[in-house]
Motif scaffolding. Structure first.
Motif, PDB file in Angstrom:
ATOM      1  N   MET A 104       1.035  -3.795   5.751  1.00  0.00           N
ATOM      2  CA  MET A 104       2.086  -3.026   5.081  1.00  0.00           C
ATOM      3  C   MET A 104       2.674  -2.034   6.075  1.00  0.00           C
ATOM      4  SD  MET A 104       0.619  -2.107   1.286  1.00  0.00           S
ATOM      5  CE  MET A 104      -1.029  -1.663   1.818  1.00  0.00           C
ATOM      6  N   ARG A 105       3.969  -2.044   6.172  1.00  0.00           N
ATOM      7  CA  ARG A 105       4.659  -1.069   7.012  1.00  0.00           C
ATOM      8  C   ARG A 105       5.576  -0.256   6.101  1.00  0.00           C
ATOM      9  NH1 ARG A 105       4.343  -2.264  12.624  1.00  0.00           N
ATOM     10  NH2 ARG A 105       3.083  -4.131  12.960  1.00  0.00           N
ATOM     11  N   LYS A 106       5.405   1.067   6.123  1.00  0.00           N
ATOM     12  CA  LYS A 106       6.109   1.933   5.186  1.00  0.00           C
ATOM     13  C   LYS A 106       6.884   3.027   5.904  1.00  0.00           C
ATOM     14  CE  LYS A 106       2.845   1.630   1.268  1.00  0.00           C
ATOM     15  NZ  LYS A 106       3.800   1.472   0.156  1.00  0.00           N
ATOM     16  N   TYR A 107       8.047   3.323   5.358  1.00  0.00           N
ATOM     17  CA  TYR A 107       8.741   4.558   5.708  1.00  0.00           C
ATOM     18  C   TYR A 107       8.739   5.415   4.451  1.00  0.00           C
ATOM     19  CZ  TYR A 107      12.461   7.952   6.077  1.00  0.00           C
ATOM     20  OH  TYR A 107      13.153   9.121   6.042  1.00  0.00           O
ATOM     21  N   SER A 108       8.131   6.598   4.514  1.00  0.00           N
ATOM     22  CA  SER A 108       8.057   7.498   3.369  1.00  0.00           C
ATOM     23  C   SER A 108       9.040   8.635   3.582  1.00  0.00           C
ATOM     24  CB  SER A 108       6.640   8.051   3.207  1.00  0.00           C
ATOM     25  OG  SER A 108       5.758   7.023   2.792  1.00  0.00           O
ATOM     26  N   ALA A 153     -10.453   0.542   0.609  1.00  0.00           N
ATOM     27  CA  ALA A 153     -11.904   0.628   0.764  1.00  0.00           C
ATOM     28  C   ALA A 153     -12.576  -0.740   0.753  1.00  0.00           C
ATOM     29  CB  ALA A 153     -12.496   1.493  -0.353  1.00  0.00           C
ATOM     30  N   ARG A 154     -11.815  -1.797   0.551  1.00  0.00           N
ATOM     31  CA  ARG A 154     -12.432  -3.115   0.485  1.00  0.00           C
ATOM     32  C   ARG A 154     -12.839  -3.590   1.881  1.00  0.00           C
ATOM     33  NH1 ARG A 154      -6.939  -6.611  -1.025  1.00  0.00           N
ATOM     34  NH2 ARG A 154      -6.300  -7.011   1.142  1.00  0.00           N
ATOM     35  N   ALA A 155     -13.575  -4.683   1.919  1.00  0.00           N
ATOM     36  CA  ALA A 155     -14.114  -5.164   3.198  1.00  0.00           C
ATOM     37  C   ALA A 155     -13.023  -5.587   4.175  1.00  0.00           C
ATOM     38  CB  ALA A 155     -15.079  -6.324   2.941  1.00  0.00           C
ATOM     39  N   ASP A 156     -11.900  -6.074   3.670  1.00  0.00           N
ATOM     40  CA  ASP A 156     -10.811  -6.545   4.536  1.00  0.00           C
ATOM     41  C   ASP A 156      -9.513  -5.826   4.169  1.00  0.00           C
ATOM     42  OD1 ASP A 156     -10.679  -7.708   2.032  1.00  0.00           O
ATOM     43  OD2 ASP A 156      -9.741  -9.559   2.781  1.00  0.00           O
ATOM     44  N   PRO A 157      -9.437  -4.520   4.396  1.00  0.00           N
ATOM     45  CA  PRO A 157      -8.224  -3.782   4.008  1.00  0.00           C
ATOM     46  C   PRO A 157      -7.033  -4.213   4.843  1.00  0.00           C
ATOM     47  CG  PRO A 157      -9.606  -2.412   5.399  1.00  0.00           C
ATOM     48  CD  PRO A 157     -10.398  -3.660   5.102  1.00  0.00           C
ATOM     49  N   PRO A 158      -5.831  -4.103   4.276  1.00  0.00           N
ATOM     50  CA  PRO A 158      -4.632  -4.436   5.055  1.00  0.00           C
ATOM     51  C   PRO A 158      -4.358  -3.379   6.113  1.00  0.00           C
ATOM     52  CG  PRO A 158      -4.016  -3.455   2.962  1.00  0.00           C
ATOM     53  CD  PRO A 158      -5.507  -3.645   2.920  1.00  0.00           C
ATOM     54  N   LEU A 159      -3.655  -3.776   7.154  1.00  0.00           N
ATOM     55  CA  LEU A 159      -3.155  -2.788   8.109  1.00  0.00           C
ATOM     56  C   LEU A 159      -2.054  -2.006   7.409  1.00  0.00           C
ATOM     57  CD1 LEU A 159      -2.793  -1.576  10.985  1.00  0.00           C
ATOM     58  CD2 LEU A 159      -1.090  -3.369  11.373  1.00  0.00           C
ATOM     59  N   MET A 160      -2.140  -0.683   7.469  1.00  0.00           N
ATOM     60  CA  MET A 160      -1.125   0.166   6.846  1.00  0.00           C
ATOM     61  C   MET A 160      -0.537   1.081   7.912  1.00  0.00           C
ATOM     62  SD  MET A 160      -1.456   2.353   3.347  1.00  0.00           S
ATOM     63  CE  MET A 160      -0.115   3.403   2.779  1.00  0.00           C
ATOM     64  N   LEU A 216       7.567  -2.835   3.947  1.00  0.00           N
ATOM     65  CA  LEU A 216       7.590  -4.249   4.343  1.00  0.00           C
ATOM     66  C   LEU A 216       6.196  -4.826   4.116  1.00  0.00           C
ATOM     67  CD1 LEU A 216       9.514  -3.866   7.730  1.00  0.00           C
ATOM     68  CD2 LEU A 216      10.481  -4.519   5.513  1.00  0.00           C
ATOM     69  N   LEU A 217       6.117  -5.947   3.414  1.00  0.00           N
ATOM     70  CA  LEU A 217       4.848  -6.601   3.109  1.00  0.00           C
ATOM     71  C   LEU A 217       4.769  -7.933   3.830  1.00  0.00           C
ATOM     72  CD1 LEU A 217       4.733  -6.029  -0.771  1.00  0.00           C
ATOM     73  CD2 LEU A 217       3.512  -4.720   0.979  1.00  0.00           C
ATOM     74  N   ASP A 218       3.677  -8.144   4.561  1.00  0.00           N
ATOM     75  CA  ASP A 218       3.447  -9.419   5.250  1.00  0.00           C
ATOM     76  C   ASP A 218       2.238 -10.126   4.645  1.00  0.00           C
ATOM     77  OD1 ASP A 218       5.459  -9.629   7.419  1.00  0.00           O
ATOM     78  OD2 ASP A 218       4.584  -7.717   8.030  1.00  0.00           O
ATOM     79  N   PHE A 219       2.348 -11.447   4.482  1.00  0.00           N
ATOM     80  CA  PHE A 219       1.314 -12.254   3.846  1.00  0.00           C
ATOM     81  C   PHE A 219       0.886 -13.388   4.761  1.00  0.00           C
ATOM     82  CE2 PHE A 219       4.427 -10.646   0.846  1.00  0.00           C
ATOM     83  CZ  PHE A 219       3.653  -9.931  -0.049  1.00  0.00           C
ATOM     84  N   THR A 220      -0.341 -13.849   4.606  1.00  0.00           N
ATOM     85  CA  THR A 220      -0.822 -14.960   5.426  1.00  0.00           C
ATOM     86  C   THR A 220      -0.186 -16.279   5.017  1.00  0.00           C
ATOM     87  OG1 THR A 220      -2.701 -15.255   3.930  1.00  0.00           O
ATOM     88  CG2 THR A 220      -3.038 -13.851   5.870  1.00  0.00           C
ATOM     89  N   ASP A 221       0.242 -16.383   3.756  1.00  0.00           N
ATOM     90  CA  ASP A 221       0.743 -17.668   3.253  1.00  0.00           C
ATOM     91  C   ASP A 221       2.137 -17.561   2.653  1.00  0.00           C
ATOM     92  OD1 ASP A 221       0.046 -16.123   1.126  1.00  0.00           O
ATOM     93  OD2 ASP A 221      -1.129 -17.654   0.074  1.00  0.00           O
TER      94      ASP A 221
END
Length: 274
Positions: A104-108, A153-160, A216-221
């Motif tokens: 996830m890439r964010k502009y706040s 906090a999950r085992a595979d958190p997204p890059l933020m 911006l949201l990026d997905f593996t599939d």
């Protein structure tokens, strides 16, 4: 003559499923509504209305039920699902996609991102946006927002990767102590490899995202998607040319923002100044 029990609809919503599981476990242990209410020191009507999904689940009830029935977190999980369902329609689809993204890439533009908000800052922000709400309503809205933070906090958190406008840090919300703790939360989070912050200073001037926050949201599939959000509305964008436009705008913001380590040093200085 006793009235027949109302039919439950566990497939209608997470809150309905919560009530269905509550009735199921209550009956398995041979407890009437009155007996369970006495055990939990709550009103019988409260338990009955939760079973039939006629009232919101009290915030402290899921943990009590998990302990009482030794349910291994069942009610806490269902409660968190129900909180996600409480988001307005315009943001619910985004919240669902947020959990599927690997990056996830964010502009706040005006506030710290919900996933990074501290309790005091988040509660103060919700109060400002809901001036007529009761304390219970404020607490429920914050619980909905905070439930999303389990994602980090999950085992595979997204890059933020977040670009914070300087206005986010300069505008105090909740008082000095709340702002200091909020900045500290960002500093703590960005010590991890999956969280990066950049500050976009006022000196950077105008840019293409002045209208509101962008994600911006990026997905593996699947292809990248964009989400543009104002104070009370948002738009999910999957049209490829438009997503490319927002991606370019975000890239230009990153270039003009302070580098990540310089941003952390800047936040440290501001924290000391507050």
């Amino acid at each position: 003559m006793a009235q027949p029990e109302r039919v439950l609809h566990p497939d209608r919503s997470a809150r309905d499923l919560f009530g269905f599981q509550l009735r199921k476990l209550r009956k398995q242990q041979g407890l009437s509504l009155a007996m369970l209410a006495d055990e939990l020191r709550r009103g019988k009507t409260v338990i009955a209305d939760v079973e039939t999904a006629d009232r919101p689940v009290p915030l402290d009830l899921p943990d009590e039920l998990d302990r009482f029935f030794q349910a291994d977190g069942l009610f806490a999980h269902l409660f968190n699902l129900s909180l996600r369902e409480s988001f307005p329609n315009w943001s619910r689809r985004y919240v669902e996609l947020e959990r599927l993204a690997y990056e996830m890439r964010k502009y706040s533009a005006g506030t710290f991102p919900g996933l990074w908000q501290d309790d005091d800052y988040g509660l103060a922000l919700i109060r400002l946006g809901n001036p007529r709400a009761t304390d219970e309503e404020i607490a429920r809205k914050w619980a909905s927002r905070k439930a999303r933070q389990e994602l980090l906090a999950r085992a595979d958190p997204p890059l933020m990767w977040v670009v914070l406008d300087e206005a986010v840090i300069r505008r105090p919300v909740g008082g000095p102590e709340a702002m200091r703790r909020q900045i500290q939360r960002v500093l703590d989070l960005t010590e991890r490899e999956n969280s990066i912050v950049q500050v976009l200073p006022f000196a950077a001037g105008g840019h293409g995202a002045l209208g509101g926050s962008t994600t911006l949201l990026d997905f593996t599939d699947g292809p990248r998607m964009a989400y543009v959000e104002g104070s009370d509305a948002g738009q999910l964008i999957d049209h490829a040319p438009k997503v490319r436009d927002f991606s370019l705008i975000y890239n230009l913001l990153q270039v003009r923002a302070l580098a990540p380590e310089a941003s952390r040093e800047w936040l440290h200085r501001v924290q000391e100044e507050i």
